[in-house]
Design a protein around this motif. Sequence first.
Motif, PDB file in Angstrom:
ATOM      1  N   VAL A  77       2.613  -4.325  -5.626  1.00  0.00           N
ATOM      2  CA  VAL A  77       2.457  -3.069  -4.893  1.00  0.00           C
ATOM      3  C   VAL A  77       1.093  -3.068  -4.207  1.00  0.00           C
ATOM      4  N   ILE A  78       1.027  -2.379  -3.065  1.00  0.00           N
ATOM      5  CA  ILE A  78      -0.248  -2.120  -2.386  1.00  0.00           C
ATOM      6  C   ILE A  78      -0.533  -0.629  -2.498  1.00  0.00           C
ATOM      7  N   ASN A  79      -1.717  -0.314  -2.985  1.00  0.00           N
ATOM      8  CA  ASN A  79      -2.131   1.091  -3.148  1.00  0.00           C
ATOM      9  C   ASN A  79      -3.244   1.382  -2.149  1.00  0.00           C
ATOM     10  N   GLY A  80      -2.927   2.118  -1.083  1.00  0.00           N
ATOM     11  CA  GLY A  80      -3.929   2.509  -0.110  1.00  0.00           C
ATOM     12  C   GLY A  80      -4.666   3.760  -0.561  1.00  0.00           C
ATOM     13  N   GLN A  81      -5.946   3.838  -0.245  1.00  0.00           N
ATOM     14  CA  GLN A  81      -6.766   5.004  -0.569  1.00  0.00           C
ATOM     15  C   GLN A  81      -7.280   5.618   0.723  1.00  0.00           C
ATOM     16  N   TYR A  82      -6.818   6.807   1.067  1.00  0.00           N
ATOM     17  CA  TYR A  82      -7.189   7.587   2.242  1.00  0.00           C
ATOM     18  C   TYR A  82      -6.264   7.258   3.420  1.00  0.00           C
ATOM     19  N   GLY A  83      -6.110   8.248   4.293  1.00  0.00           N
ATOM     20  CA  GLY A  83      -5.109   8.229   5.341  1.00  0.00           C
ATOM     21  C   GLY A  83      -4.988   6.987   6.194  1.00  0.00           C
ATOM     22  N   LEU A  84      -6.043   6.637   6.942  1.00  0.00           N
ATOM     23  CA  LEU A  84      -5.939   5.516   7.870  1.00  0.00           C
ATOM     24  C   LEU A  84      -5.775   4.192   7.142  1.00  0.00           C
ATOM     25  N   TRP A  85      -6.358   4.033   5.976  1.00  0.00           N
ATOM     26  CA  TRP A  85      -6.174   2.803   5.218  1.00  0.00           C
ATOM     27  C   TRP A  85      -4.737   2.696   4.716  1.00  0.00           C
ATOM     28  N   ARG A  90       0.821   0.045   5.531  1.00  0.00           N
ATOM     29  CA  ARG A  90       2.240   0.100   5.854  1.00  0.00           C
ATOM     30  C   ARG A  90       2.606  -0.786   7.038  1.00  0.00           C
ATOM     31  N   LEU A  91       1.642  -1.427   7.660  1.00  0.00           N
ATOM     32  CA  LEU A  91       1.952  -2.308   8.789  1.00  0.00           C
ATOM     33  C   LEU A  91       2.470  -3.657   8.308  1.00  0.00           C
ATOM     34  N   GLN A  92       3.092  -3.653   7.166  1.00  0.00           N
ATOM     35  CA  GLN A  92       3.851  -4.786   6.628  1.00  0.00           C
ATOM     36  C   GLN A  92       4.962  -4.176   5.784  1.00  0.00           C
ATOM     37  N   TRP A  93       6.053  -4.910   5.631  1.00  0.00           N
ATOM     38  CA  TRP A  93       7.199  -4.373   4.888  1.00  0.00           C
ATOM     39  C   TRP A  93       7.611  -5.290   3.750  1.00  0.00           C
ATOM     40  N   ARG A 128       0.582  12.741   7.188  1.00  0.00           N
ATOM     41  CA  ARG A 128       1.797  13.482   6.826  1.00  0.00           C
ATOM     42  C   ARG A 128       3.041  12.731   7.257  1.00  0.00           C
ATOM     43  N   GLN A 129       3.008  12.134   8.446  1.00  0.00           N
ATOM     44  CA  GLN A 129       4.170  11.386   8.925  1.00  0.00           C
ATOM     45  C   GLN A 129       4.405  10.142   8.085  1.00  0.00           C
ATOM     46  N   LEU A 130       3.296   9.519   7.624  1.00  0.00           N
ATOM     47  CA  LEU A 130       3.420   8.293   6.851  1.00  0.00           C
ATOM     48  C   LEU A 130       4.165   8.525   5.539  1.00  0.00           C
TER      49      LEU A 130
END
Length: 356
Positions: A77-85, A90-93, A128-130
């Motif tokens: 799993v990848i855990n992003g911290q904060y919106g833009l990160w 998510r730019l990989q699937w 929010r969209q993400l």
Amino acid sequence: MPKKTVTPFRVLMVTGIYPTDEKPHAGTFVKSQVDSLIEAGLEVDVLHPRVGIPSPLRYASALFQIWRAALSGRYNVINGQYGLWCVICRLQWGIPVVAAYLGDDILGTVTAQGGHSFKGNFVAMLSRQLCYWVEAVIVKSEQMKRRARGPQQKIYVIPDGVNFSQFHPVPRSEIRAELGWDQNKYYVLFSNNPKIPVKNYALAKAAVDRVCDKGVDIELVVATGLPHEMVVKYMNASNALILSSHAEGSPNVVREAMACNVPVVSTDVGDVRDVIGHTKGCTVCTPNNVEEMAAGIEVALAHTERTTGRADTQHLDGKVIAQRIIDVYEKATGLKIPRNTTAAEIPVKETAYAQE
């Protein structure tokens, strides 16, 4: 019969803030979470792009590393911290993504004039969209969950945990002697950067000045940019912690002060009411109300014994919060994660683009 080998669950934590030698105070809450997950038996690598280079290059370097991680098959799993990160994650699937939002990345950034910045609104819109496009979302408060989008069943309210071993009560007189503080004076701690508009330092100062005008020997102490070990000392030396923010997600300093049994006076933001609302000596105030905050400070000063904050916030222990995050990882990946109850020591490491 040979012993069965358990494959560890591997996490790539992507964050724009993380403690460094130059900024030991930056992103300490992320490091605490990483440490708690490692203690629970997970393997965690931290991707923290080098500080000081242009933002586009930081994001590009992170994206390259994330793509490489997706191709490696190493991570669960990848855990992003904060919106833009989180967007970059998510730019990989190839790997499930858990997006962890911190506050203004969902709520918007408050300006000095009390409005919201264009950039902040743009980041909040993306965040929010993400929520529709990631496997799970972690937010810090119910307020943030209401503002998030996407299926509510995959949005989890999990505040940051507190390192109860690090943040603990110490005799006030002992710490004051070490710091050189007056044993007979009242000190109120503002543990935020006063230059950040949303922290509303002016309200804290006005409230302390109002109490001072009544003849009370009181001082407002500003603590910003300090390592955690020094913050603990400042908290234990103070008569109260003050949080005067216009908006918050789930402020760490409030929970840390509670772990030290220090009274808290705070505006009604984020999850503060849930954290301090039932603890004697603490006060929740209407935002931007000088009189209420001054009265709250007086309540804290009159509460001469330690609060019961530590006992009241046991559910926010970092070890407890780590287990809740692991539950989210299981839902996001569909995997059963082995848990280590003996707290194995697995060293945290940063990837190639990490700050040296």
